[in-house]
Design a protein around this motif. Structure first.
Motif, PDB file in Angstrom:
ATOM      1  N   TYR A   1       0.840  -1.206   0.000  1.00  0.00           N
ATOM      2  CA  TYR A   1       0.000   0.000   0.000  1.00  0.00           C
ATOM      3  C   TYR A   1       0.877   1.259   0.000  1.00  0.00           C
TER       4      TYR A   1
ATOM      5  N   GLN B   1       2.730   1.623  -3.277  1.00  0.00           N
ATOM      6  CA  GLN B   1       1.870   2.097  -4.358  1.00  0.00           C
ATOM      7  C   GLN B   1       1.699   3.607  -4.293  1.00  0.00           C
ATOM      8  N   ARG B   2       1.995   4.170  -3.145  1.00  0.00           N
ATOM      9  CA  ARG B   2       1.901   5.627  -3.039  1.00  0.00           C
ATOM     10  C   ARG B   2       3.257   6.293  -3.301  1.00  0.00           C
TER      11      ARG B   2
ATOM     12  N   PHE C   1      -1.596   5.471 -10.174  1.00  0.00           N
ATOM     13  CA  PHE C   1      -2.206   5.427  -8.842  1.00  0.00           C
ATOM     14  C   PHE C   1      -3.281   4.360  -8.829  1.00  0.00           C
ATOM     15  N   MET C   2      -3.327   3.587  -7.754  1.00  0.00           N
ATOM     16  CA  MET C   2      -4.430   2.653  -7.608  1.00  0.00           C
ATOM     17  C   MET C   2      -5.222   2.971  -6.355  1.00  0.00           C
ATOM     18  N   ALA C   3      -6.549   3.127  -6.532  1.00  0.00           N
ATOM     19  CA  ALA C   3      -7.429   3.218  -5.370  1.00  0.00           C
ATOM     20  C   ALA C   3      -7.785   1.786  -5.000  1.00  0.00           C
ATOM     21  N   PHE C   4      -7.443   1.387  -3.767  1.00  0.00           N
ATOM     22  CA  PHE C   4      -7.570  -0.015  -3.362  1.00  0.00           C
ATOM     23  C   PHE C   4      -9.017  -0.399  -3.077  1.00  0.00           C
TER      24      PHE C   4
ATOM     25  N   PRO D   1      -8.558  -0.781   1.348  1.00  0.00           N
ATOM     26  CA  PRO D   1      -7.413  -0.002   1.837  1.00  0.00           C
ATOM     27  C   PRO D   1      -6.983  -0.508   3.218  1.00  0.00           C
TER      28      PRO D   1
ATOM     29  N   ASN E   1      -6.441   5.130   7.778  1.00  0.00           N
ATOM     30  CA  ASN E   1      -7.550   4.165   7.640  1.00  0.00           C
ATOM     31  C   ASN E   1      -7.958   3.453   8.927  1.00  0.00           C
TER      32      ASN E   1
ATOM     33  N   GLU F   1      -9.192   7.221  -0.151  1.00  0.00           N
ATOM     34  CA  GLU F   1      -8.437   6.839  -1.345  1.00  0.00           C
ATOM     35  C   GLU F   1      -8.506   7.938  -2.397  1.00  0.00           C
TER      36      GLU F   1
ATOM     37  N   GLN G   1      -6.413  10.881  -1.557  1.00  0.00           N
ATOM     38  CA  GLN G   1      -4.999  10.623  -1.893  1.00  0.00           C
ATOM     39  C   GLN G   1      -4.748  10.821  -3.386  1.00  0.00           C
TER      40      GLN G   1
END
Lengths: 485, 254
Positions: free
Chosen positions: A437, A440-441, B83-86, B89, B145, B157, B160
């Protein structure tokens, strides 16, 4: 998870940075322990009769314990038997005469401390920190002495205290940790060679942080120092200690004793960043850190607070404790203990509630990586008279990789029905999903691990003085470097 | 030039082949939606794009902004603007949202040779984005989170994403677990970020999200392959008929 394990392995390749040896002439006693050696140590220090007697009583007690093989075996640590007769119990940098000022200290020693980032020259000191430096067994320099003396604070080596303030030493020595306390404390009582002494008089708030830096240099010696801190009524003192040692193949014994005494309304805050040489990746060498630390919150409304960050040593055996004797007294224990490679730690605290409305807080964070074994052992004891006593214990373990271990042994003993106890415990694994996580940022894997660990330890780090907290965070990242691949 | 070019992508998890030859081209400014039934490989595609190590690429290529994405570590892909929004999270105890996000932004800025941003400049930026997603300021100092509701995590997310301003945003099931009000807020945030340069890939099971974020293209993923592509109307068709009607075509392709 396998990639995380690889990363852990990589990170641990980081070498111990403080492992150099200083070449200086040393004055040392031959190996072995008997009454002659004990007398010789006392004689070298020119000690008065009461000290010699005390040492000898301790020695005789220790000898009887050794005969009975009474070295403690209950701790969750494994090590081969120590040959106490093979150790040398006194090693000091050779010096011809008594030192009048810092300029007379052996430049090699000053150089050692500056390599460690501890500039002893007063002008270079971080404002507000007075330093006592203990090299092998003796205190080599204490800074800011004069400034402290202005407000009546005594901060000096233990030897000086014996010479200049024998009445204080006589009154308090062994009053918290008696010479009969335990095998290692008894050994220390017989042979301790130096350490730090602090006395803060009534109503004085010590104007600066006091700090001792311990360094083991010599080979085949044990280090046995003793620290005694007394805060008189209404006094307030914050004390820091740091420790390092050279890289050596054999194990070295460090058996220290720390005693704290807080009178009415006094506060003592004691912070440790322990970074003794932990041994190499295969578990060879490293310090055995068998230390007894205890504080007595003697007076009403007094407070004793321990904060420790333990990243070094092959084996840590250490339980900084509080005896809460005064009514309304407060005891705190905040701890981060890290074991990596083959390090073992059995550490925790004892909170003994004697007075009314006494309060204790225990926050322990254990981190295990590599083959490290980390044990929390804590006791909370509420005696009959401790009406209204309260304890809060939080004990968290974090595992990195799948070859390490975390163990928890909480003991609770309550003899007063009005007591309130809270105990929280958790064990978690550092998750690949957490690391991913953060990656990925845009955050690198190493930084991600260090960030997660720092988050885990936050409740403890915030108790450390600012500069120390920064150092502790760095130390933790370095100690874990390579532990996550 | 296309921003993302996926060619004949094959990927496995624990030795099981999940993606069996994906081709997809995303141009700057385009929003593509990947739809499909459970287990079709949608989330695997998202994870592969984010360079998760446990997803092994066994064949094909991915070019991102002219560079080989498969050569990049996850943090490098992020720094290059992905960028990936999980979907789920994770919580990071003890690290505040504000601290974490500034560390992320500065890691990306450093990678690009830009100066790091200090807290004085960063906080107003973060607060502005949080207002857009209707998140209370108390979330600034709360650990990442930790103790957030499902909806709060998803909004976080998108906060971010708004701060990091990626070239390509991959939203993995961002609508799952959101009630309709939260979905509208999230969609508003996402739509505010649409522009001629920024591309998005929306991975979703339901058409519902696409009522609020209208894609340019819809692709149907079944059993590791894209079996149908079209415009937004395809999503409506799927909503009415379900996924089963695409399967004869799949059989035909075999």
């Amino acid at each position: 998870m396998s990639s995380t394990v690889n990363q852990i392995n990589d990170l641990t390749q980081q070498e111990y940075k403080w492992g150099f040896v200083t070449s200086i002439d040393e004055d040392r006693l031959p190996p072995g322990l008997n009454e002659e050696i004990v007398r010789a140590i006392a004689a070298k220090k020119g000690e008065p009769e009461f000290m010699v007697e005390w040492r000898l009583k301790a020695y005789r007690h220790w000898a009887s314990l050794e005969q009975k093989h009474a070295e403690p075996t209950w701790a969750n640590v494994k090590y081969p038997p120590i040959d106490y007769q093979a150790l040398s119990y006194y090693s000091a940098p050779k010096q011809k005469k008594e030192l009048k000022s810092l300029d007379e200290v052996d430049p090699e020693i000053l150089d050692t401390y500056s390599k460690l980032g501890i500039p002893l020259h007063e002008q270079k000191l971080l404002a507000g920190v007075a330093v006592d430096a203990v090299f092998d067994s003796v205190s080599v320099a204490t800074t800011f002495k004069a400034k402290l003396a202005e407000v009546g604070v005594i901060f000096c080596s233990f030897s000086e205290a014996v010479k200049n303030h024998p009445e204080l030493v006589k009154k308090y020595l062994g009053s918290v940790v008696p010479y009969t306390d335990n095998f290692f404390a008894t050994l220390n009582s017989a042979v301790f060679s130096d350490g730090s002494f602090v006395y803060v008089p009534k109503g004085v708030r010590c104007p600066m942080e006091l700090s001792t830096y311990f360094r083991i240099n010599a080979q085949n010696t044990g280090q046995f120092e003793r620290t005694l801190i007394i805060a008189d009524e209404g006094a307030h003192v914050s004390y820091l200690e740091g420790c390092t040692a050279p890289i050596r193949d054999e194990n070295q014994l460090h058996a220290a004793v720390v005693e704290l005494i807080a009178h009415d309304n006094a506060t003592i805050k004691y912070s440790t960043v322990q970074n003794w040489y932990p041994g190499d990746k295969e578990g060879k060498g490293g310090i055995y850190n068998f230390v007894t630390k205890r504080g007595k919150a003697l007076g009403k409304n007094s407070k004793i607070s321990w904060t420790q960050v333990e990243t070094g040593s092959a084996i840590t055996w250490k339980y900084p404790s509080c005896i809460l004797q005064g009514d309304n007294s407060v005891g705190e224990f905040y701890s981060v203990a890290l074991t990596n490679n083959y390090q073992q730690a059995d550490t925790g605290t004892k909170m003994i509630h004697i007075g009314k409305n006494t309060k204790s807080t225990v926050v322990s964070k254990g981190i295990s990586a590599g083959h490290g074994q980390n044990t929390y052992r804590g006791m909370v004891k509420i005696l009959k008279g401790a009406t209204g006593a309260r304890n809060y214990t939080q004990c968290d373990s974090l595992l990195i990789g799948d070859k390490c271990g975390a163990h928890t042994f909480p003991y609770i003993e309550v003899k007063n029905a009005s007591a309130r106890m809270e105990h929280e415990a958790s064990t978690s694994k550092i998750g690949e999903d957490q690391i991913f996580y953060l990656q990925q940022r845009g955050i690198s894997k190493e930084e991600a691990v260090s960030m997660i660990i720092n988050g885990f330890c936050k409740a403890v780090f915030k108790e450390l003085p600012m500069e120390f907290a920064v150092e502790a965070q760095k130390l933790l990242s370095i100690s874990l470097e390579g532990s996550v691949g | 030039m296309s921003l993302l070019e996926i060619k004949n992508l094959h990927a496995s998890v624990n030795g099981n082949e999940i993606l069996k030859g994906i081709d997809l081209t995303v141009n700057p400014g385009e929003v593509h939606s990947i739809m499909g039934p459970n287990g079709s490989g949608k989330s695997t595609l998202a994870q592969v794009l984010a360079r998760r190590e446990s997803y092994e690429v066994t064949g094909g290529s991915i070019t991102f902004d002219g560079k080989d994405l498969l050569e990049m570590k996850p943090e490098d892909a992020a720094c290059e603007g992905l960028f990936m929004a999980f979907q789920y999270p994770v919580e990071i105890p003890g690290i505040s949202n504000a601290y974490f996000l500034r560390a992320a932004l500065n890691a990306i800025r450093k990678y690009r040779g830009q100066d790091e941003m200090d807290a004085m400049d960063f906080l107003p930026l973060l607060k502005e984005k949080m207002r857009m997603l209707e998140m209370d300021e108390r979330f600034l100092n709360r650990p990442v989170n930790e103790g957030f509701s499902g909806g709060e995590k998803k909004r976080n997310e998108i906060v971010q994403m708004a701060v990091l301003e990626p070239k390509l945003a991959v939203l993995d099931e961002t609508d799952s677990g959101l009630d309709i009000d939260a979905l509208k807020i999230v969609a508003k945030g996402v739509n505010a970020m649409r522009d001629k340069k920024r591309s998005m890939v929306l991975v979703t099971h339901y058409q519902r999200l696409l009522d609020y974020i209208v894609p340019d293209f819809v692709h149907v993923l079944v059993n590791g392959r894209i079996v149908k592509s079209g415009g937004p109307e395809l999503a409506l068709e799927l909503e009415q008929k379900g996924y089963s009607w695409t399967e004869p075509e799949l059989v035909g392709k075999r």
